[in-house]
Enzyme design. Sequence first.
Site, short mmCIF file in Angstrom:
data_model
loop_
_atom_site.label_atom_id
_atom_site.label_comp_id
_atom_site.label_asym_id
_atom_site.label_seq_id
_atom_site.Cartn_x
_atom_site.Cartn_y
_atom_site.Cartn_z
N SER A 35 10.04 53.90 20.52
CA SER A 35 10.35 54.71 21.71
C SER A 35 10.09 56.20 21.52
O SER A 35 9.97 56.92 22.49
CB SER A 35 11.81 54.49 22.11
OG SER A 35 12.66 54.80 21.04
N HIS A 43 11.09 48.14 25.03
CA HIS A 43 10.16 48.97 25.81
C HIS A 43 8.86 48.23 26.17
O HIS A 43 7.96 48.83 26.76
CB HIS A 43 9.82 50.25 25.04
CG HIS A 43 10.94 51.24 25.03
ND1 HIS A 43 11.16 52.15 26.05
CD2 HIS A 43 11.93 51.46 24.13
CE1 HIS A 43 12.22 52.88 25.76
NE2 HIS A 43 12.71 52.49 24.60
N LYS A 76 15.87 48.65 30.92
CA LYS A 76 14.73 49.57 31.00
C LYS A 76 13.85 49.19 32.19
O LYS A 76 14.23 49.44 33.32
CB LYS A 76 14.04 49.61 29.65
CG LYS A 76 14.99 50.32 28.67
CD LYS A 76 14.52 50.52 27.29
CE LYS A 76 15.53 51.41 26.57
NZ LYS A 76 15.98 50.90 25.30
C1 LIG Z 1 17.18 50.81 24.52
C2 LIG Z 1 16.95 50.00 23.32
C3 LIG Z 1 17.89 49.06 22.89
C4 LIG Z 1 19.25 48.92 23.54
O1 LIG Z 1 19.17 48.28 24.75
P1 LIG Z 1 20.42 48.33 25.75
O2 LIG Z 1 20.24 47.11 26.56
O3 LIG Z 1 20.29 49.58 26.56
O4 LIG Z 1 21.65 48.31 24.91
C5 LIG Z 1 17.59 48.28 21.80
N1 LIG Z 1 16.41 48.40 21.15
C6 LIG Z 1 15.48 49.30 21.54
C7 LIG Z 1 14.19 49.39 20.80
C8 LIG Z 1 15.72 50.13 22.62
O5 LIG Z 1 14.80 51.03 22.98
#
Ligand SMILES: *Cc1c(COP(=O)(O)O)cnc(C)c1O
Length: 394
Positions: A183, A211, A242
């Site tokens: 990310s 992502h 997301k």
């Molecule tokens: C955002 C994210 C998470 C966490 O996801 P949530 O559902 O918001 O708790 C886990 N792993 C990665 C790589 C992320 O970018």
Amino acid sequence: MSQEKLAFLREEYMNLEAAGLNWKLRTLQGNSAPHCVVDGKRVIMLCSNNYLNLTNHPKLKEAAKRAIDTHGVGSGSVRPIAGNMDLHLELEKKLAEFKHAEAALVYSTGFAANAGLIPQLAGEGDFILSDELNHGSIIDGVRLSRAEKGIYKHCDVRDLERVLSEIRGKYRRILVISDGVFSMDGDIAPFDEIAKVASEHGAITYVDDAHGDGVLGENGRGIASHFRIEGKIDVEMGTFSKAFGVVGGYVSGSEDLRRFAFNKSRTWLLSASHPPPVAAACIAALDVVENEPTHLENLWKNTRYFKKELKRMGFDVGNSGTPITPVIVGESVIAQQMSAMLYDEGVFALPIVFPMVARDRARIRTIMNAGHTSADLDTALAAFEKIGCKLNVL
Ligand SMILES: *Cc1c(COP(=O)(O)O)cnc(C)c1O
């Protein structure tokens, strides 16, 4: 006296503040959208994970409202006791179909999926091998495991192979874990090669596709579809928070995986299930992603244009293969100044600075949204160019 016991709260905060590492929270007044109001100012949103703009999609909103009428606002329990609703099962069935997997299991968040499942997949006598830049929720999941731990160099399959050869035969099970998309840089892990090398060494593969879901592959099916290796990654984990615009984590894979995961993950067994409107909105998100390809097309059209223009202006945009585009400016203070100046121009994008990235690689991280118009992008690009010149980044 209790004040003295808690004096560390203030001291540690002051240390963070002195180092410029404390968070200053911005407030959205109204919805998260391509245009929104942040701290009283109308801005173009360039830093949300709402890739497909589904947070505001009428079908998702309608589904959530309807579910409140039919199922109420809460599930009343954890799923193994009295909180397993028809909506949760419908969501998992649809998700498994979407991921072309045998089965899927939904957790309250992606963080809860990683923290609950990873320590169950590998324990004493096992080995977990992680990419050095994996997400914090993977790191915490790994820390909760009794397995031995190692890292390989970022996205470096030769280094992964080196470690796998060194530990060969010494452990009961080996688990290789990586983010699918990283990310901070938007780069894509080479999962075609990772899956191949891991399988040659008998290692289990686990991808965190937070992502990649909704963004990569056919209809946004994720990283396995992107590399045409569906079924070759043993555990696929992702999130509804997301691109899908709601909230919730998941794992997909075999029926054996699903049963194991929900019998073993404490974050699943001991934490309440999704409220009905959340589950219903997630179901609607999958419907929209399957049936309205224009969102994904717009996302990539915007992404290509935005990256091309930033490059033409002379910005260093790193090595991203996704709608995450870092605008790398060097020192942390420059990134912080740039973000503040962008906000003054009506563009909301946050700086990512040391220790999240190397000291000389501070950046503004931008994330495209399917709902940005070309006029939005031109406004944002003009602001980047003007400020980049002012700060001598260009
Ligand atoms: C955002 C994210 C998470 C966490 O996801 P949530 O559902 O918001 O708790 C886990 N792993 C990665 C790589 C992320 O970018």
